[in-house]
Design an enzyme around this catalytic site. Structure first.
Site, PDB file in Angstrom:
ATOM      1  N   LYS A  52     -26.026  -1.764  26.327  1.00 18.02           N
ATOM      2  CA  LYS A  52     -26.193  -0.694  24.709  1.00 18.02           C
ATOM      3  C   LYS A  52     -25.723   0.137  24.549  1.00 18.02           C
ATOM      4  CE  LYS A  52     -30.741  -3.210  26.251  1.00 18.02           C
ATOM      5  NZ  LYS A  52     -31.012  -3.622  26.644  1.00 18.02           N
ATOM      6  N   GLN A  96     -36.278  -0.212  30.769  1.00 18.42           N
ATOM      7  CA  GLN A  96     -35.375  -1.171  30.577  1.00 18.42           C
ATOM      8  C   GLN A  96     -35.835  -1.853  31.878  1.00 18.42           C
ATOM      9  OE1 GLN A  96     -32.175  -2.762  29.378  1.00 18.42           O
ATOM     10  NE2 GLN A  96     -33.279  -4.695  30.491  1.00 18.42           N
ATOM     11  N   ASP A 119     -38.100  -0.374  21.270  1.00 21.58           N
ATOM     12  CA  ASP A 119     -37.960  -1.889  21.647  1.00 21.58           C
ATOM     13  C   ASP A 119     -38.965  -2.474  20.728  1.00 21.58           C
ATOM     14  OD1 ASP A 119     -36.804  -2.531  23.064  1.00 21.58           O
ATOM     15  OD2 ASP A 119     -37.323  -2.200  24.721  1.00 21.58           O
TER      16      ASP A 119
END
Ligand code: NAP
Length: 295
Positions: A52, A96, A119
């Site tokens: 990412k 994460q 997200d």
């Protein structure tokens, strides 16, 4: 049979984002800034976050990686999230997953400012998605919509069967395929491990989206001719004959199902690469929204 090429499509998207960021720079504007919080040393998580950050560099975004030890308490992580929420330099951030067991994941995801939740996991954004309002669509489902859109796959009036009901893939996918608009307007059946006679359901499907994590689950005898197949599954299968010690496979018996399909995503190279591209797209969207709000 047409391969829905996620590698090529994600590269196209990254090139488009690079051009947009270059135009921002040329205009003297602030460029998007994505932060990623990682707690612990899980190898797969570090690989994902590393990809990412590299993707951010490639398109010209600013990026920040916040690394915290495996022993981090929930309070410490929540404090870090508050700092990111309050930092005007950060447009969007992700935490994460998975998190160490002493931390309540739901509590952490709830603490992320919905305006920075690139997200799309916060209940506010999930609710907005279900209500057809502007939001951050979770990256993997967003990537599937983008693939269907760019390849012009007709979804209207089709029967879409989703296998798997996770909060990050199956459940949002079932909502998005049934929404008004394109891609959407499908008649959706959401299936899971308690579904009975799944072959009876999949063999009637025009579009099948598999997100279970069971290698080779969907077989040729479970699908009809000309079906559209989206394989989200990613499983590492141990294999000593390979340098890495494993190979990656999806939920679909690609070799045989592809012979009946009209469109199909490969694994790897299908949905996987789209996820990071769409995270970048959500971060760009966050920057544009913040800029508009500050005018
Ligand atoms: P998950 O949380 O592991 O959930 C799996 C789902 O599959 C559950 O809803 C489960 O049903 C259902 N299921 C399991 N066995 C089944 C069976 N035999 N028949 C029907 N349904 C069954 O799933 P996830 O996090 O969405 O991940 C799914 C797969 O996608 C994994 O391989 C993962 O690595 C991959 N993935 C890929 C990406 C990407 O490409 N970027 C992103 C996310 C996930 P119950 O609810 O009844 O338990």
């Amino acid at each position: 049979m047409i391969i829905l090429d996620g590698k090529k499509t994600s590269n196209d998207i990254k090139n488009e984002i690079t051009d947009t960021v270059q135009a921002m720079k040329d205009n003297g504007e602030k460029v998007p800034h994505l932060a990623a919080v990682i707690v612990g040393n899980d190898g797969a998580s570090l690989t994902y976050v590393g990809s990412k950050v590299r993707a951010c560099e490639r398109v010209g975004f600013e990026s920040t990686m916040v690394r915290m030890p495996n022993t981090t308490s929930e309070t410490e992580l929540l404090k870090e999230i508050k700092k990111l929420n309050d930092n005007p330099e950060i447009d969007g951030f992700i935490v994460q997953l998975p998190l160490p067991k002493q931390i309540d994941t739901q509590k952490v995801l709830m603490a992320v400012d919905p305006d920075k939740d690139v997200d799309g996991f916060h209940p506010t954004n999930f609710g907005r998605m279900a209500l057809d309002m502007s939001t951050f669509i979770p990256a993997t489902p967003f990537g599937i919509l983008e693939l269907l859109d760019r390849y012009g796959v007709d979804t209207q009036g089709k029967h879409t069967v989703v296998i798997g009901r996770s909060h990050i893939v199956g459940r949002p996918m079932s909502i998005l395929m049934g929404r008004k608009g394109f891609p959407g307007n499908s008649t959706v059946t959401l299936t899971h491990s308690h579904t009975k006679n799944i072959t009876q359901i999949t063999s009637q499907a025009d579009i099948i989206i598999t997100a279970l994590g069971v290698p080779g689950f969907l077989k040729a005898e479970m699908v009809k001719d000309d079906v559209v197949i989206i394989d989200v599954g990613i499983t590492r299968v141990p294999d000593d004959s390979r340098e890495r010690g494993y190979y990656i496979t999806g939920d679909v018996d690609f070799e045989n199902v592809s012979k009946k399909a009209s469109y199909i995503t490969p694994v790897p190279g299908g949905v996987g690469p789209m996820t990071i591209a769409m995270l970048l797209k959500n971060t760009l969207l966050a920057r544009e929204r913040h800029r508009a709000a500050n005018r």
